[in-house]
Structure formats: structure tokens, C-alpha cells
Scaffold this motif. Structure first.
Motif, PDB file in Angstrom:
ATOM      1  N   SER A 183      10.535   5.688   3.442  1.00 16.42           N
ATOM      2  CA  SER A 183       9.907   4.658   2.609  1.00 16.42           C
ATOM      3  C   SER A 183       9.533   3.452   3.472  1.00 16.42           C
ATOM      4  O   SER A 183      10.130   3.208   4.524  1.00 16.42           O
ATOM      5  CB  SER A 183      10.848   4.225   1.493  1.00 16.42           C
ATOM      6  OG  SER A 183      12.024   3.632   2.027  1.00 16.42           O
ATOM      7  N   VAL A 184       8.544   2.690   3.011  1.00 15.91           N
ATOM      8  CA  VAL A 184       8.090   1.532   3.770  1.00 15.91           C
ATOM      9  C   VAL A 184       9.206   0.497   3.835  1.00 15.91           C
ATOM     10  O   VAL A 184       9.875   0.205   2.839  1.00 15.91           O
ATOM     11  CB  VAL A 184       6.796   0.947   3.153  1.00 15.91           C
ATOM     12  CG1 VAL A 184       7.040   0.420   1.737  1.00 15.91           C
ATOM     13  CG2 VAL A 184       6.212  -0.129   4.042  1.00 15.91           C
ATOM     14  N   SER A 217       9.251   2.412  13.536  1.00 16.20           N
ATOM     15  CA  SER A 217       9.655   3.435  12.566  1.00 16.20           C
ATOM     16  C   SER A 217      10.558   4.469  13.227  1.00 16.20           C
ATOM     17  O   SER A 217      11.558   4.913  12.636  1.00 16.20           O
ATOM     18  CB  SER A 217       8.408   4.114  11.975  1.00 16.20           C
ATOM     19  OG  SER A 217       7.592   3.188  11.287  1.00 16.20           O
ATOM     20  N   PRO A 262       2.753   8.164   7.613  1.00 18.92           N
ATOM     21  CA  PRO A 262       1.458   8.462   7.000  1.00 18.92           C
ATOM     22  C   PRO A 262       0.457   8.908   8.037  1.00 18.92           C
ATOM     23  O   PRO A 262       0.484   8.479   9.195  1.00 18.92           O
ATOM     24  CB  PRO A 262       1.058   7.123   6.366  1.00 18.92           C
ATOM     25  CG  PRO A 262       1.776   6.107   7.173  1.00 18.92           C
ATOM     26  CD  PRO A 262       3.097   6.724   7.545  1.00 18.92           C
ATOM     27  N   ARG A 266      -4.401   2.249   3.070  1.00 16.91           N
ATOM     28  CA  ARG A 266      -3.828   3.569   3.351  1.00 16.91           C
ATOM     29  C   ARG A 266      -4.782   4.424   4.177  1.00 16.91           C
ATOM     30  O   ARG A 266      -4.348   5.192   5.041  1.00 16.91           O
ATOM     31  CB  ARG A 266      -3.464   4.272   2.046  1.00 16.91           C
ATOM     32  CG  ARG A 266      -2.264   3.677   1.333  1.00 16.91           C
ATOM     33  CD  ARG A 266      -1.810   4.554   0.177  1.00 16.91           C
ATOM     34  NE  ARG A 266      -2.782   4.570  -0.900  1.00 16.91           N
ATOM     35  CZ  ARG A 266      -2.801   3.694  -1.897  1.00 16.91           C
ATOM     36  NH1 ARG A 266      -1.910   2.715  -1.940  1.00 16.91           N
ATOM     37  NH2 ARG A 266      -3.709   3.779  -2.860  1.00 16.91           N
ATOM     38  N   ALA A 272       0.819  -1.220   0.000  1.00 19.27           N
ATOM     39  CA  ALA A 272       0.000   0.000   0.000  1.00 19.27           C
ATOM     40  C   ALA A 272       0.848   1.264   0.000  1.00 19.27           C
ATOM     41  O   ALA A 272       0.370   2.331  -0.408  1.00 19.27           O
ATOM     42  CB  ALA A 272      -0.937   0.006   1.197  1.00 19.27           C
ATOM     43  N   TYR A 273       2.096   1.175   0.434  1.00 21.79           N
ATOM     44  CA  TYR A 273       2.941   2.362   0.572  1.00 21.79           C
ATOM     45  C   TYR A 273       4.148   2.334  -0.371  1.00 21.79           C
ATOM     46  O   TYR A 273       5.089   3.116  -0.196  1.00 21.79           O
ATOM     47  CB  TYR A 273       3.398   2.507   2.024  1.00 21.79           C
ATOM     48  CG  TYR A 273       2.239   2.815   2.944  1.00 21.79           C
ATOM     49  CD1 TYR A 273       1.794   4.122   3.131  1.00 21.79           C
ATOM     50  CD2 TYR A 273       1.556   1.791   3.584  1.00 21.79           C
ATOM     51  CE1 TYR A 273       0.711   4.405   3.953  1.00 21.79           C
ATOM     52  CE2 TYR A 273       0.471   2.061   4.413  1.00 21.79           C
ATOM     53  CZ  TYR A 273       0.055   3.372   4.582  1.00 21.79           C
ATOM     54  OH  TYR A 273      -1.036   3.645   5.388  1.00 21.79           O
ATOM     55  N   ASP A 292       6.086   3.035  -3.925  1.00 17.13           N
ATOM     56  CA  ASP A 292       5.994   3.976  -5.027  1.00 17.13           C
ATOM     57  C   ASP A 292       5.381   3.264  -6.231  1.00 17.13           C
ATOM     58  O   ASP A 292       5.530   2.043  -6.374  1.00 17.13           O
ATOM     59  CB  ASP A 292       7.381   4.509  -5.402  1.00 17.13           C
ATOM     60  CG  ASP A 292       7.960   5.417  -4.322  1.00 17.13           C
ATOM     61  OD1 ASP A 292       7.165   6.009  -3.567  1.00 17.13           O
ATOM     62  OD2 ASP A 292       9.205   5.500  -4.235  1.00 17.13           O
ATOM     63  N   PHE A 316       8.319   2.158   8.705  1.00 19.94           N
ATOM     64  CA  PHE A 316       9.042   2.938   7.706  1.00 19.94           C
ATOM     65  C   PHE A 316      10.481   3.194   8.145  1.00 19.94           C
ATOM     66  O   PHE A 316      10.785   3.265   9.340  1.00 19.94           O
ATOM     67  CB  PHE A 316       8.315   4.253   7.450  1.00 19.94           C
ATOM     68  CG  PHE A 316       6.887   4.056   7.003  1.00 19.94           C
ATOM     69  CD1 PHE A 316       6.575   4.023   5.658  1.00 19.94           C
ATOM     70  CD2 PHE A 316       5.870   3.859   7.929  1.00 19.94           C
ATOM     71  CE1 PHE A 316       5.272   3.801   5.239  1.00 19.94           C
ATOM     72  CE2 PHE A 316       4.557   3.646   7.526  1.00 19.94           C
ATOM     73  CZ  PHE A 316       4.262   3.619   6.175  1.00 19.94           C
TER      74      PHE A 316
END
Length: 273
Positions: free
Chosen positions: A222-223, A256, A267, A194, A156-157, A159, A217
């Protein structure tokens, strides 16, 4: 097995590409393969395929069984040894060991950490729960990304340039709720992930098993992976699913932070109530 001859991009090293194709084919095959069958499946010339499997044999990655004039090839566990060493050396597996254990004890369900590797999710850590019944999950397990909450939480995360190639690798599920939609339906599912900040999978990969997961993340925002809870569908009721999701979102926020992700890069999601 992918049809490498249809690939639009020429590999930097055709020889290495062919060797990896043969190795992947041996690992994915349900039975031993003759050299002729292996060459046909991989679309690699017989002589080249022979050179590759003989080299794999010399290096300990393949072995053969001789029956009359036929040679049957299979992979060895040396590859597993390399993968296991890589998993053991992955720092991610030790980032939140204590917290994963605490959450597993609180929920009475195992907690897993997974990362994306190609179009698969690799389990890199597990906090198990005591008891006679144990789920078939372990460090090093590989599962289709689209049939696990872990994989969906990560996908879902991604690019767009990372996600698009994966959408051609959607694996059909075997459970009673196996998704029947294609790329468009899966994109809609990721949008839901998301919006709520976590992913669910309910008896889609296999019957009676459900899971929920949330992403974490890295330092660049980035994830980097996901943490998930697996349980019997009868136990992961909607209320219990929300409790598990809330615990996972809290934990992935902390993971994270430990990985150096700036708070502003996380997010913005609706809190799990």
C-alpha cells in the motif's frame, strides 16, 4: 470546522470526540475565541465546552487571556511539541536522507518527504538547498492533500474506501491555476497520476510555486508516502519537470524496496523520458 452533528457514525467515545473537536477548533481559528464562540462553532453545549477547555488548560494544551469578564482561549505550543517528537521519531524521515540530499543538490531544488494524515499532507523530512531564497517548507508543515503534488501522488494509490472520504475535503487553491473542478475532475487528475507514475502541481496552491512528486510503498504494497521537489514555476520548466520526475521515481522505487515492498506490488508506469 466539520459539523460533527451530521456525522453518520457515532464515535466510540463521544467525550474524546468532543475534546478533539474543541482542540482542532482552537488550532484552526485565526484568533482567540471566547467560550461562547467556541461552543457555537463546535456545536457543543456550553457547560461541556467549558469543562473541556479547563481540562486542556490544566494539561497545558490551552491558555486564556482575561479581559474584564471575558475569557479568550487559544492553543499552546505543547501540541506542537508532541507533533515534533512524533516527526523526529518517524523512521520514514531517515530512510533516504542521503539520496534526498543528492537529488536536491543535482536539481538545485529542495526535496521533501510527505505522508498523509487525514485530509492533509505532513512533511516529515526535507533536503534543503543552500542559498538566500528558501521555500516555506519544513518538517512538520501541514498542507491540503489536493493542492500538493505530494498529496496527489499518495491519493492516486489509495483504496476507494480511503479516497472517497477525502473527496469531500477538497480545498480551494489561491494560485492563478487553482483547480475549479470538483470530485470528478480530481478523480480524472488522479488517473493521470497513475498513468505517468508521478504528480504535478503548477501554481495552484500559490502563485509562482510548482512541485512534482512520486509515491512510495510499504511492505504490504500500500502507498506509504511520497517524495517531491518544489521550485519556482519559472525554473520547473516541462523539461526540468521530467528530469525531476525521473529522479523521484528512481528514488521512490528504492525507498519502497527499503521499506520491504515486494517488486510485484509496485505499480507499472511508463518510464519518464
Amino acid at each position: 470546522m466539520d459539523d460533527r452533528s451530521k456525522s453518520a457514525e457515532r464515535p466510540a467515545s463521544p467525550g474524546v470526540d468532543r475534546a478533539l473537536t474543541v482542540l482542532e477548533c482552537l488550532v484552526e481559528a485565526d484568533e482567540e475565541l471566547t467560550l461562547t464562540a467556541l461552543a457555537k462553532v463546535t456545536n457543543i453545549p456550553l457547560a461541556t465546552c467549558a469543562s473541556i477547555v479547563y481540562t486542556l488548560e490544566q494539561r497545558g494544551y490551552a491558555s486564556r487571556r482575561v479581559v474584564g469578564r471575558s475569557h479568550f482561549w487559544r492553543p499552546t505550543l505543547r501540541l506542537y511539541g508532541l507533533a515534533s517528537q512524533l516527526v523526529r521519531d518517524t523512521d520514514l524521515s531517515r530512510v533516504a536522507t542521503g539520496e534526498m540530499r543528492a537529488l536536491a543538490d543535482r536539481l538545485g531544488m529542495p526535496v521533501h518527504m510527505g505522508v498523509l494524515d487525514g485530509h492533509s499532507v505532513v512533511y516529515v523530512a526535507k533536503a534543503a538547498t543552500p542559498g538566500f531564497v528558501q521555500f516555506d517548507t519544513y518538517s512538520g508543515k501541514i498542507a491540503p492533500f489536493n493542492l500538493t503534488a505530494l498529496g496527489r501522488a499518495i491519493a492516486a494509490y489509495l483504496d476507494p474506501d480511503e479516497l472517497d472520504p477525502l473527496l469531500s475535503k477538497l480545498t480551494p487553491g489561491r494560485g492563478p491555476n487553482a483547480p475549479k473542478g470538483g470530485k470528478k475532475a480530481f478523480r480524472a487528475l488522479l488517473e493521470t497520476v497513475r498513468e505517468q507514475g508521478y504528480a504535478v502541481e503548477q501554481e495552484e496552491e500559490q502563485a509562482e510555486i510548482s512541485c512534482v512528486a512520486a509515491p512510495f510503498f510499504g511492505i504490504d504494497g500500500s502507498v506509504a508516502g511520497a517524495l517531491g521537489v518544489t521550485g519556482f514555476a519559472r525554473d520547473l520548466t516541462p523539461d526540468q519537470m521530467r528530469v525531476a520526475a525521473a529522479g523521484l521515481v528512481d528514488l521512490t522505487t528504492e525507498v519502497s524496496r527499503r521499506l520491504g515492498c515486494p517488486p510485484e506490488s509496485l505499480p507499472s508506469v511508463v518510464p519518464v523520458s
